[in-house]
Design a protein around this motif. Structure first.
Motif, PDB file in Angstrom:
ATOM      1  N   MET A   1      -7.926  69.235  22.343  1.00 17.74           N
ATOM      2  CA  MET A   1      -8.440  68.691  21.088  1.00 17.74           C
ATOM      3  C   MET A   1      -8.876  69.828  20.170  1.00 17.74           C
ATOM      4  O   MET A   1      -9.444  70.817  20.621  1.00 17.74           O
ATOM      5  CB  MET A   1      -9.634  67.754  21.354  1.00 17.74           C
ATOM      6  CG  MET A   1      -9.280  66.519  22.152  1.00 17.74           C
ATOM      7  SD  MET A   1     -10.712  65.444  22.417  1.00 17.74           S
ATOM      8  CE  MET A   1     -10.872  64.707  20.794  1.00 17.74           C
ATOM      9  N   SER A   2      -8.628  69.644  18.890  1.00 21.76           N
ATOM     10  CA  SER A   2      -9.072  70.623  17.894  1.00 21.76           C
ATOM     11  C   SER A   2     -10.491  70.277  17.446  1.00 21.76           C
ATOM     12  O   SER A   2     -11.008  69.190  17.760  1.00 21.76           O
ATOM     13  CB  SER A   2      -8.135  70.586  16.681  1.00 21.76           C
ATOM     14  OG  SER A   2      -8.276  69.348  16.003  1.00 21.76           O
ATOM     15  N   ALA A   3     -11.095  71.182  16.699  1.00 20.34           N
ATOM     16  CA  ALA A   3     -12.435  70.917  16.164  1.00 20.34           C
ATOM     17  C   ALA A   3     -12.404  69.686  15.260  1.00 20.34           C
ATOM     18  O   ALA A   3     -13.341  68.872  15.267  1.00 20.34           O
ATOM     19  CB  ALA A   3     -12.948  72.132  15.405  1.00 20.34           C
ATOM     20  N   LYS A   4     -11.309  69.534  14.527  1.00 19.77           N
ATOM     21  CA  LYS A   4     -11.160  68.370  13.639  1.00 19.77           C
ATOM     22  C   LYS A   4     -11.112  67.075  14.461  1.00 19.77           C
ATOM     23  O   LYS A   4     -11.768  66.087  14.114  1.00 19.77           O
ATOM     24  CB  LYS A   4      -9.892  68.529  12.803  1.00 19.77           C
ATOM     25  CG  LYS A   4      -9.660  67.436  11.797  1.00 19.77           C
ATOM     26  CD  LYS A   4      -8.397  67.690  11.005  1.00 19.77           C
ATOM     27  CE  LYS A   4      -8.118  66.537  10.040  1.00 19.77           C
ATOM     28  NZ  LYS A   4      -6.869  66.753   9.297  1.00 19.77           N
ATOM     29  N   ASP A   5     -10.348  67.092  15.563  1.00 20.09           N
ATOM     30  CA  ASP A   5     -10.258  65.917  16.441  1.00 20.09           C
ATOM     31  C   ASP A   5     -11.618  65.574  17.050  1.00 20.09           C
ATOM     32  O   ASP A   5     -12.005  64.412  17.131  1.00 20.09           O
ATOM     33  CB  ASP A   5      -9.252  66.161  17.571  1.00 20.09           C
ATOM     34  CG  ASP A   5      -7.827  66.358  17.079  1.00 20.09           C
ATOM     35  OD1 ASP A   5      -7.489  65.854  15.992  1.00 20.09           O
ATOM     36  OD2 ASP A   5      -7.058  67.061  17.783  1.00 20.09           O
ATOM     37  N   ILE A   6     -12.320  66.598  17.492  1.00 15.85           N
ATOM     38  CA  ILE A   6     -13.635  66.387  18.111  1.00 15.85           C
ATOM     39  C   ILE A   6     -14.625  65.853  17.081  1.00 15.85           C
ATOM     40  O   ILE A   6     -15.416  64.944  17.378  1.00 15.85           O
ATOM     41  CB  ILE A   6     -14.155  67.691  18.755  1.00 15.85           C
ATOM     42  CG1 ILE A   6     -13.235  68.096  19.923  1.00 15.85           C
ATOM     43  CG2 ILE A   6     -15.594  67.536  19.238  1.00 15.85           C
ATOM     44  CD1 ILE A   6     -13.482  69.499  20.443  1.00 15.85           C
ATOM     45  N   ALA A   7     -14.567  66.396  15.867  1.00 14.46           N
ATOM     46  CA  ALA A   7     -15.459  65.921  14.801  1.00 14.46           C
ATOM     47  C   ALA A   7     -15.227  64.439  14.544  1.00 14.46           C
ATOM     48  O   ALA A   7     -16.183  63.662  14.398  1.00 14.46           O
ATOM     49  CB  ALA A   7     -15.234  66.733  13.530  1.00 14.46           C
ATOM     50  N   LYS A   8     -13.962  64.063  14.526  1.00 13.32           N
ATOM     51  CA  LYS A   8     -13.628  62.651  14.298  1.00 13.32           C
ATOM     52  C   LYS A   8     -14.128  61.797  15.467  1.00 13.32           C
ATOM     53  O   LYS A   8     -14.731  60.747  15.266  1.00 13.32           O
ATOM     54  CB  LYS A   8     -12.115  62.506  14.125  1.00 13.32           C
ATOM     55  CG  LYS A   8     -11.672  61.140  13.702  1.00 13.32           C
ATOM     56  CD  LYS A   8     -10.165  61.120  13.432  1.00 13.32           C
ATOM     57  CE  LYS A   8      -9.726  59.741  12.974  1.00 13.32           C
ATOM     58  NZ  LYS A   8      -8.284  59.704  12.694  1.00 13.32           N
ATOM     59  N   LYS A   9     -13.887  62.246  16.691  1.00 17.69           N
ATOM     60  CA  LYS A   9     -14.312  61.510  17.888  1.00 17.69           C
ATOM     61  C   LYS A   9     -15.832  61.354  17.936  1.00 17.69           C
ATOM     62  O   LYS A   9     -16.344  60.293  18.276  1.00 17.69           O
ATOM     63  CB  LYS A   9     -13.840  62.252  19.142  1.00 17.69           C
ATOM     64  CG  LYS A   9     -14.285  61.611  20.442  1.00 17.69           C
ATOM     65  CD  LYS A   9     -13.836  62.434  21.645  1.00 17.69           C
ATOM     66  CE  LYS A   9     -14.415  61.846  22.923  1.00 17.69           C
ATOM     67  NZ  LYS A   9     -14.055  62.663  24.096  1.00 17.69           N
ATOM     68  N   GLN A  10     -16.556  62.420  17.582  1.00 22.42           N
ATOM     69  CA  GLN A  10     -18.026  62.409  17.652  1.00 22.42           C
ATOM     70  C   GLN A  10     -18.673  61.900  16.357  1.00 22.42           C
ATOM     71  O   GLN A  10     -19.894  61.832  16.280  1.00 22.42           O
ATOM     72  CB  GLN A  10     -18.545  63.827  17.957  1.00 22.42           C
ATOM     73  CG  GLN A  10     -18.160  64.328  19.325  1.00 22.42           C
ATOM     74  CD  GLN A  10     -18.921  63.638  20.439  1.00 22.42           C
ATOM     75  OE1 GLN A  10     -19.965  63.026  20.238  1.00 22.42           O
ATOM     76  NE2 GLN A  10     -18.388  63.731  21.649  1.00 22.42           N
ATOM     77  N   ASN A  11     -17.838  61.622  15.347  1.00 23.65           N
ATOM     78  CA  ASN A  11     -18.336  61.149  14.054  1.00 23.65           C
ATOM     79  C   ASN A  11     -19.320  62.159  13.438  1.00 23.65           C
ATOM     80  O   ASN A  11     -20.464  61.828  13.123  1.00 23.65           O
ATOM     81  CB  ASN A  11     -18.977  59.763  14.189  1.00 23.65           C
ATOM     82  CG  ASN A  11     -19.180  59.103  12.831  1.00 23.65           C
ATOM     83  OD1 ASN A  11     -18.449  59.385  11.881  1.00 23.65           O
ATOM     84  ND2 ASN A  11     -20.183  58.252  12.742  1.00 23.65           N
ATOM     85  N   MET A  12     -18.844  63.393  13.310  1.00 20.71           N
ATOM     86  CA  MET A  12     -19.663  64.459  12.715  1.00 20.71           C
ATOM     87  C   MET A  12     -18.743  65.448  12.009  1.00 20.71           C
ATOM     88  O   MET A  12     -17.524  65.332  12.078  1.00 20.71           O
ATOM     89  CB  MET A  12     -20.503  65.155  13.783  1.00 20.71           C
ATOM     90  CG  MET A  12     -19.726  65.840  14.864  1.00 20.71           C
ATOM     91  SD  MET A  12     -20.873  66.451  16.122  1.00 20.71           S
ATOM     92  CE  MET A  12     -19.825  67.575  16.996  1.00 20.71           C
ATOM     93  N   SER A  13     -19.330  66.414  11.341  1.00 20.11           N
ATOM     94  CA  SER A  13     -18.541  67.406  10.613  1.00 20.11           C
ATOM     95  C   SER A  13     -18.012  68.489  11.551  1.00 20.11           C
ATOM     96  O   SER A  13     -18.535  68.691  12.651  1.00 20.11           O
ATOM     97  CB  SER A  13     -19.408  68.057   9.526  1.00 20.11           C
ATOM     98  OG  SER A  13     -20.398  68.871  10.130  1.00 20.11           O
TER      99      SER A  13
END
Length: 197
Positions: free
Chosen positions: A157-169
């Motif tokens: 997972m990329s930082a963008k994917d993780i941000a989306k998954k965790q609902n954060m920036s």
């Protein structure tokens, strides 16, 4: 008529000191010199510790970035873990003396036993970190999940994917990673991995 050099110099003044006064001056000068030397030594010691901690953080990131490849390498090796002669501490110590990331990874991959040792050590410390986070706070659980998703899970997972998954920036992802890596570094390298403010 020009004055000679001797004539233009100011007259020399002499101070008469007793033996006790001279001894006191020497003692005070020695104490001042010793104090300055100790302060300089302490300053150098702090710089060396800071460099070592920075190196440990760098090496922690390096191990995490290469974890999936190291794990695959150890799982596909012909030799088993029964051939291990080194400890994780030995390998981590040798990493501290190398400064080229490729050389470090190659040194770990060089033998099946080294790779297996490091993968086992990383997995054990990730497990300890997970347990700590689960007993701590939801923020710590999130930090564990971020580092796990970024480096450990089978799904990349990329930082963008993780941000989306965790609902954060993405910035929060990187902030969580920084803190999680610092804590994991302390686990991987022991108390020497701690950054003292």
């Amino acid at each position: 008529m020009e004055k000679t050099e001797k004539q233009t110099q100011a007259p020399k003044e002499f101070v008469i000191l007793s033996k006790e006064e001279l001894a006191a001056m020497r003692k005070e000068a020695a104490e001042i010199g010793a104090k300055a030397a100790l302060e300089k030594l302490e300053e150098e010691k702090k710089k060396m510790h800071s460099k070592a901690v920075d190196r440990r953080l760098h090496n922690t990131k390096l191990l995490l970035r290469n974890y999936r490849m190291l794990k695959e390498n150890s799982e596909n090796s012909i030799f088993g873990r029964s051939q291990m002669k080194e400890s994780a501490a030995d390998i981590l110590c040798s990493m501290m003396n190398l400064y080229d990331d490729e050389v470090i990874v190659d040194a770990i991959k060089r033998s099946a036993s080294r790779t297996a040792i490091m993968v086992t050590h990383i997995e054990a410390m990730i497990g300890i970190y997970q347990t700590f986070c689960e007993k701590s706070s939801s923020l710590d659980v999130r930090r564990y999940e971020v580092i796990y998703d970024m480096y450990i899970s089978d799904e990349i997972m990329s930082a963008k994917d993780i941000a989306k998954k965790q609902n954060m920036s993405k910035e929060n992802v990187y902030s969580d990673l920084k803190i999680a890596i610092e804590r994991l570094s302390a686990l991987l390298f022991g108390v020497d991995g701690l950054k003292v403010q």
